[in-house]
Design a protein around this motif. Structure first.
Motif, mmCIF file in Angstrom:
data_model
loop_
_atom_site.group_PDB
_atom_site.id
_atom_site.type_symbol
_atom_site.label_atom_id
_atom_site.label_comp_id
_atom_site.label_asym_id
_atom_site.label_seq_id
_atom_site.Cartn_x
_atom_site.Cartn_y
_atom_site.Cartn_z
ATOM 1 N N ASP A 1 -23.737 23.493 2.295
ATOM 2 C CA ASP A 1 -23.620 22.149 1.742
ATOM 3 C C ASP A 1 -23.535 21.083 2.828
ATOM 4 O O ASP A 1 -23.427 19.898 2.533
ATOM 5 C CB ASP A 1 -22.384 22.053 0.842
ATOM 6 N N GLY A 2 -23.590 21.499 4.088
ATOM 7 C CA GLY A 2 -23.470 20.549 5.190
ATOM 8 C C GLY A 2 -22.026 20.398 5.625
ATOM 9 O O GLY A 2 -21.097 20.777 4.906
ATOM 10 N N ILE A 3 -21.834 19.850 6.798
ATOM 11 C CA ILE A 3 -20.486 19.697 7.343
ATOM 12 C C ILE A 3 -20.376 18.364 8.074
ATOM 13 O O ILE A 3 -21.283 17.974 8.801
ATOM 14 C CB ILE A 3 -20.131 20.867 8.302
ATOM 15 N N LYS A 4 -19.278 17.677 7.863
ATOM 16 C CA LYS A 4 -18.994 16.433 8.564
ATOM 17 C C LYS A 4 -17.849 16.680 9.529
ATOM 18 O O LYS A 4 -16.788 17.155 9.128
ATOM 19 C CB LYS A 4 -18.623 15.322 7.578
ATOM 20 N N ILE A 5 -18.069 16.379 10.797
ATOM 21 C CA ILE A 5 -17.064 16.606 11.833
ATOM 22 C C ILE A 5 -16.646 15.263 12.416
ATOM 23 O O ILE A 5 -17.489 14.528 12.936
ATOM 24 C CB ILE A 5 -17.631 17.508 12.950
ATOM 25 N N PRO A 6 -15.365 14.909 12.319
ATOM 26 C CA PRO A 6 -14.915 13.628 12.883
ATOM 27 C C PRO A 6 -15.241 13.523 14.368
ATOM 28 O O PRO A 6 -15.114 14.499 15.103
ATOM 29 C CB PRO A 6 -13.395 13.662 12.658
ATOM 30 N N ARG A 7 -15.670 12.377 14.788
ATOM 31 C CA ARG A 7 -15.990 12.171 16.206
ATOM 32 C C ARG A 7 -14.734 12.332 17.057
ATOM 33 O O ARG A 7 -13.659 11.853 16.709
ATOM 34 C CB ARG A 7 -16.589 10.790 16.416
ATOM 35 N N GLY A 8 -14.902 13.027 18.156
ATOM 36 C CA GLY A 8 -13.801 13.265 19.065
ATOM 37 C C GLY A 8 -13.025 14.529 18.773
ATOM 38 O O GLY A 8 -12.184 14.936 19.586
ATOM 39 N N LEU A 9 -13.311 15.174 17.642
ATOM 40 C CA LEU A 9 -12.556 16.374 17.282
ATOM 41 C C LEU A 9 -12.933 17.555 18.171
ATOM 42 O O LEU A 9 -12.068 18.213 18.756
ATOM 43 C CB LEU A 9 -12.787 16.733 15.813
ATOM 44 N N ILE A 10 -14.228 17.841 18.293
ATOM 45 C CA ILE A 10 -14.674 18.999 19.072
ATOM 46 C C ILE A 10 -14.279 18.862 20.541
ATOM 47 O O ILE A 10 -13.809 19.820 21.167
ATOM 48 C CB ILE A 10 -16.198 19.182 18.953
ATOM 49 N N SER A 11 -14.439 17.690 21.103
ATOM 50 C CA SER A 11 -14.102 17.498 22.513
ATOM 51 C C SER A 11 -12.603 17.634 22.771
ATOM 52 O O SER A 11 -12.173 17.825 23.911
ATOM 53 C CB SER A 11 -14.582 16.125 22.991
ATOM 54 N N GLY A 12 -11.799 17.557 21.708
ATOM 55 C CA GLY A 12 -10.360 17.706 21.865
ATOM 56 C C GLY A 12 -9.908 19.152 21.986
ATOM 57 O O GLY A 12 -8.770 19.410 22.384
ATOM 58 N N PHE A 13 -10.803 20.093 21.654
ATOM 59 C CA PHE A 13 -10.470 21.509 21.782
ATOM 60 C C PHE A 13 -10.763 21.956 23.217
ATOM 61 O O PHE A 13 -11.747 22.650 23.488
ATOM 62 C CB PHE A 13 -11.275 22.346 20.785
ATOM 63 N N LEU A 14 -9.900 21.588 24.135
ATOM 64 C CA LEU A 14 -10.164 21.777 25.555
ATOM 65 C C LEU A 14 -10.225 23.244 25.975
ATOM 66 O O LEU A 14 -10.788 23.566 27.019
ATOM 67 C CB LEU A 14 -9.092 21.051 26.374
ATOM 68 N N LYS A 15 -9.659 24.145 25.164
ATOM 69 C CA LYS A 15 -9.673 25.570 25.505
ATOM 70 C C LYS A 15 -10.767 26.342 24.763
ATOM 71 O O LYS A 15 -10.853 27.560 24.882
ATOM 72 C CB LYS A 15 -8.309 26.194 25.195
ATOM 73 N N LEU A 16 -11.608 25.636 24.023
ATOM 74 C CA LEU A 16 -12.614 26.286 23.184
ATOM 75 C C LEU A 16 -13.598 27.088 24.026
ATOM 76 O O LEU A 16 -14.185 26.580 24.979
ATOM 77 C CB LEU A 16 -13.368 25.246 22.360
ATOM 78 N N GLN A 17 -13.785 28.349 23.647
ATOM 79 C CA GLN A 17 -14.708 29.248 24.330
ATOM 80 C C GLN A 17 -15.911 29.605 23.462
ATOM 81 O O GLN A 17 -16.987 29.891 23.980
ATOM 82 C CB GLN A 17 -13.989 30.539 24.743
ATOM 83 N N MET A 18 -15.730 29.611 22.142
ATOM 84 C CA MET A 18 -16.809 29.986 21.234
ATOM 85 C C MET A 18 -16.928 28.966 20.107
ATOM 86 O O MET A 18 -15.946 28.650 19.441
ATOM 87 C CB MET A 18 -16.550 31.373 20.638
ATOM 88 N N LEU A 19 -18.142 28.447 19.909
ATOM 89 C CA LEU A 19 -18.440 27.540 18.811
ATOM 90 C C LEU A 19 -19.697 28.038 18.119
ATOM 91 O O LEU A 19 -20.783 28.039 18.705
ATOM 92 C CB LEU A 19 -18.652 26.115 19.330
ATOM 93 N N ARG A 20 -19.562 28.485 16.885
ATOM 94 C CA ARG A 20 -20.690 29.053 16.151
ATOM 95 C C ARG A 20 -20.959 28.194 14.919
ATOM 96 O O ARG A 20 -20.122 28.109 14.016
ATOM 97 C CB ARG A 20 -20.417 30.503 15.765
#
Length: 265
Positions: A139-158
């Protein structure tokens, strides 16, 4: 299976609770959660999470393949030690409660194959997140701006099979998302789907992503008869290229020694 075997051997010692495939319509009584460290309730018929289990020792919770529709805001209130959370394959879930911000030690969350259309901004409290799975949110996904960049320890994004649904700003959204991914110093595994040449060019221009890609999906390239993806040879870790609903496509120019191409109607 491993959790079930361990539970059978010595449930008290290992503090596991496994009730997978028990045809449950409700979660276990709140009192049974106390002291439990790992719990699997997958493959049941649970529809509502409306209680507040007091389980500060809980680290792993599997709720995938249920029939979840509602998650009350207080459900996560007393499980602050949770590290692994799986909601995979619950199409009835349309949104996450803001109370998920209580899970400050969460490292892994799987929301793939759910009906979630928007990530709450409150997820920015998950500073320890290492793995985020958002695959096939049709159905699609809306991601708030600045959210992904805030996950500073993120290793995997699928995100293969999932798309930003705000078509009026799709180019801006793709550009912002790529810019945010470029700021993730620990990212080493990435799968994404794109719907335009513009979005593909943005990913190709991000050189730091060339060493972490696992899978790229090319979806609904409207009006494109020829597709030149020779530049994808620069993605050293690319394993799959997925093409779907490119109905007018007649020719694909590409070259790779390792990556496989998957065609879907």
């Amino acid at each position: 299976m491993c959790l079930w075997i361990a539970c059978r051997l010595d449930a008290h010692k290992w503090k596991f609770l496994v009730q997978a495939g028990y045809q449950l319509s409700r979660i276990p009584e709140v009192g049974k959660w106390r002291g439990i460290r790992r719990m699997s309730l997958m493959q049941n018929k649970i529809e509502i999470l409306n209680e507040s289990p007091n389980c500060p020792d809980l680290q792993t919770l599997f709720l995938n393949q249920n029939q979840l529709k509602v998650i009350h805001n207080e459900f996560f209130q007393f499980m602050s030690g949770l590290k692994v959370l799986c909601f995979r394959a619950n199409r009835g879930i349309k949104e996450l409660p803001v109370g998920i911000s209580k899970l400050v030690y969460l490292e892994y969350i799987d929301l793939s194959y759910t009906g979630i259309r928007q990530l709450p901004a409150e997820l920015n409290a998950l500073e320890n997140l290492k793995c985020l799975k958002l695959e096939y949110l049709l159905d699609g996904i809306k991601i708030p701006r600045g959210l992904i960049s805030g996950f500073l320890k993120l290793q995997m994004l699928r995100m293969i099979g999932s798309f930003l649904f705000d078509e009026s700003a799709v180019e801006d959204n793709n550009e912002c998302l790529v810019e945010e991914m470029k700021s993730l110093d620990h990212l080493n595994e990435l799968s994404v789907s794109v719907t335009s040449d513009f979005a593909l060019e943005r990913i190709l221009s991000a050189e730091m992503l060339h060493t972490c890609n696992d899978q790229i999906g090319l979806h609904t390239f409207k009006g494109s008869k020829q597709l030149n993806i020779l530049s994808l040879v620069n993605f050293k870790c690319l394993n799959y290229i997925q093409l779907s609903k490119c109905e007018r496509l007649e020719e694909v120019c590409w070259k790779s020694r390792t990556a496989k191409m998957l065609f879907e109607k």
